[in-house]
Design a protein around this motif. Structure first.
Motif, PDB file in Angstrom:
ATOM      1  N   VAL A  41      -5.541  -9.424   2.587  1.00  0.00           N
ATOM      2  CA  VAL A  41      -4.758  -8.584   3.489  1.00  0.00           C
ATOM      3  C   VAL A  41      -4.620  -9.237   4.860  1.00  0.00           C
ATOM      4  CG1 VAL A  41      -5.465  -6.462   2.324  1.00  0.00           C
ATOM      5  CG2 VAL A  41      -6.757  -7.259   4.311  1.00  0.00           C
ATOM      6  N   LEU A  59      10.657   0.108   9.337  1.00  0.00           N
ATOM      7  CA  LEU A  59       9.764  -0.408   8.293  1.00  0.00           C
ATOM      8  C   LEU A  59       9.760   0.469   7.047  1.00  0.00           C
ATOM      9  CD1 LEU A  59       6.682  -1.532  10.439  1.00  0.00           C
ATOM     10  CD2 LEU A  59       8.495  -2.956   9.467  1.00  0.00           C
ATOM     11  N   GLU A 101       9.098  -1.346   3.822  1.00  0.00           N
ATOM     12  CA  GLU A 101       7.912  -2.204   3.757  1.00  0.00           C
ATOM     13  C   GLU A 101       6.706  -1.437   3.239  1.00  0.00           C
ATOM     14  OE1 GLU A 101       8.086  -5.359   4.308  1.00  0.00           O
ATOM     15  OE2 GLU A 101      10.116  -5.416   5.131  1.00  0.00           O
ATOM     16  N   SER A 102       5.829  -2.133   2.543  1.00  0.00           N
ATOM     17  CA  SER A 102       4.600  -1.537   2.024  1.00  0.00           C
ATOM     18  C   SER A 102       3.443  -1.907   2.940  1.00  0.00           C
ATOM     19  CB  SER A 102       4.325  -2.030   0.599  1.00  0.00           C
ATOM     20  OG  SER A 102       3.110  -1.515   0.117  1.00  0.00           O
ATOM     21  N   LEU A 103       3.014  -0.963   3.747  1.00  0.00           N
ATOM     22  CA  LEU A 103       1.888  -1.197   4.637  1.00  0.00           C
ATOM     23  C   LEU A 103       1.234   0.122   5.002  1.00  0.00           C
ATOM     24  CD1 LEU A 103       2.866  -1.982   8.341  1.00  0.00           C
ATOM     25  CD2 LEU A 103       4.359  -0.776   6.773  1.00  0.00           C
ATOM     26  N   GLY A 149      -1.249  -2.151  11.615  1.00  0.00           N
ATOM     27  CA  GLY A 149      -0.954  -1.987  10.203  1.00  0.00           C
ATOM     28  C   GLY A 149      -1.637  -3.035   9.362  1.00  0.00           C
ATOM     29  N   VAL A 152      -1.225  -5.168   5.800  1.00  0.00           N
ATOM     30  CA  VAL A 152      -0.230  -5.609   4.828  1.00  0.00           C
ATOM     31  C   VAL A 152      -0.925  -6.439   3.754  1.00  0.00           C
ATOM     32  CG1 VAL A 152       1.903  -6.902   4.480  1.00  0.00           C
ATOM     33  CG2 VAL A 152       1.519  -5.712   6.638  1.00  0.00           C
ATOM     34  N   THR A 153      -0.572  -6.206   2.494  1.00  0.00           N
ATOM     35  CA  THR A 153      -1.067  -7.023   1.395  1.00  0.00           C
ATOM     36  C   THR A 153      -0.055  -8.119   1.108  1.00  0.00           C
ATOM     37  OG1 THR A 153      -2.261  -5.168   0.414  1.00  0.00           O
ATOM     38  CG2 THR A 153      -1.811  -7.044  -0.999  1.00  0.00           C
ATOM     39  N   ALA A 161       4.581 -10.317   4.643  1.00  0.00           N
ATOM     40  CA  ALA A 161       5.548  -9.300   5.067  1.00  0.00           C
ATOM     41  C   ALA A 161       6.946  -9.895   5.102  1.00  0.00           C
ATOM     42  CB  ALA A 161       5.164  -8.776   6.441  1.00  0.00           C
ATOM     43  N   MET A 219       1.411 -11.838  12.048  1.00  0.00           N
ATOM     44  CA  MET A 219       0.426 -11.474  11.042  1.00  0.00           C
ATOM     45  C   MET A 219      -0.883 -12.210  11.322  1.00  0.00           C
ATOM     46  SD  MET A 219       1.325  -9.248   8.856  1.00  0.00           S
ATOM     47  CE  MET A 219       2.847  -8.344   8.638  1.00  0.00           C
TER      48      MET A 219
END
Length: 314
Positions: free
Chosen positions: A183, A220, A223-225, A237, A239-240, A243, A280
């Motif tokens: 992550v 966002l 986006e997955s976060l 946030g 993030v896996t 991004a 990031m």
């Protein structure tokens, strides 16, 4: 504290009830049927303070039930702790994405359970204090105005995309050593937040955070976060993987959308929030000793001019 527990295993439910009673929590309601549990929560005359959910259950698993509970207005922010034998990354991610506040794996350690519930009590006490002050303000009674520290990671009103900072920290703790390597963290900072905090009421400051939250949600939404407000004008946030955005472009888009709120801020004589999006930041060996340290590093990397969480201002 009123606790509501859902687990289809009768034996475990009784063990859990005994452990809770042993550490001082006697007001416990246990159900084995998740569908019946959903109905009980929806129809309860008085809301429960904390909910404990198993994941693997027939008919409706605990993650799905958690999401349905979050859709009930009375339980939008109620602490929900998953208690499960599942320790895999997918289960952890799905639980927090659907609104879990914390995650404990079976078999339960009594001291760990006690520590987690004490954390829940502290969270509830602070939340109730703020809710009471807001209610009194709404009645225009002569009370001390709503107050909170600049560095306090408060709940941001109407920020549906966000989770509590406490839950975000718990997520990092739950991932374990291997999960932390996969992550990254990002900070979205309000550069002039400290100025607004000093010249505006606390209600106006919270409204400003809600405006920024709406911009974050809009920009966002695909986006997955997992994202939370960490205090000091900083949203953070997790993030896996990688991004799908460029920080400079995202920052430009967010500030452009913020301009739409300009007439409101001009009329209230408040500065329009200036948003900065950081790069990031990945976990380091230093962060692994304290998983949530990666959040602090993300804020530093963003060049936040509003201060770091938990530092406060004079």
């Amino acid at each position: 504290m009123k606790i509501f527990a859902v687990d289809d295993d009768d034996v475990f439910s009784e063990i859990l009830r005994q452990k809770l009673r042993l550490i001082g929590y006697g007001d416990v309601t246990c159900l084995q049927d998740p569908l019946a549990a959903q109905q009980v929560l929806a129809e309860a005359a008085e809301a429960f303070d904390c909910i404990l959910l198993d994941i693997e259950m027939p008919g409706l698993n605990g993650v799905e039930l958690c999401g349905r509970i979050r859709a009930l207005p009375a339980y939008r922010h109620t602490p929900i702790i998953m208690i499960t034998s599942l320790a895999g990354r997918q289960s952890i991610d799905m639980a927090f994405q659907n609104g879990a506040t914390d995650y404990i794996t079976k078999p339960i350690d009594t001291l760990e359970l006690k520590a987690r519930l004490h954390g829940v009590e502290r969270l509830l006490d602070e939340r109730k204090r703020l809710q009471m002050l807001e209610y009194q303000i709404s009645l225009q009674t002569d009370v001390v105005p709503l107050d909170f520290a600049f560095d306090q990671p408060i709940l941001v009103p109407e920020f549906d995309r966000g989770i509590e900072f406490h839950a975000l920290q718990n997520y990092l703790l739950t991932l374990g050593l291997k999960g932390l390597y996969s992550v990254s963290a990002v900070a979205i900072c309000i550069e002039n937040a400290v100025l607004t905090y000093r010249i505006a009421s606390r209600v106006a400051f919270r409204n400003m955070l809600a405006d920024v939250g709406s911009v974050i949600e809009d920009c966002l939404k695909t986006e997955s976060l997992l994202i939370a407000y960490a205090g000091s004008g900083n949203f953070v946030g997790i993030v896996t993987g990688t991004a799908d955005w460029v920080p400079a472009d995202l920052e430009f888009e967010m500030n452009a959308k913020m301009e739409e709120f300009s007439p409101i801020y001009v009329s209230e004589r408040l500065p329009l929030p200036r948003i900065r999006v950081g790069p990031m930041v990945s976990n380091s060996l230093l962060s692994l000793a304290r998983p949530s340290q990666v959040l602090d590093r993300a804020i530093v990397a963003a060049g936040s001019r509003s201060g770091l969480p938990r530092m406060g201002i004079a």
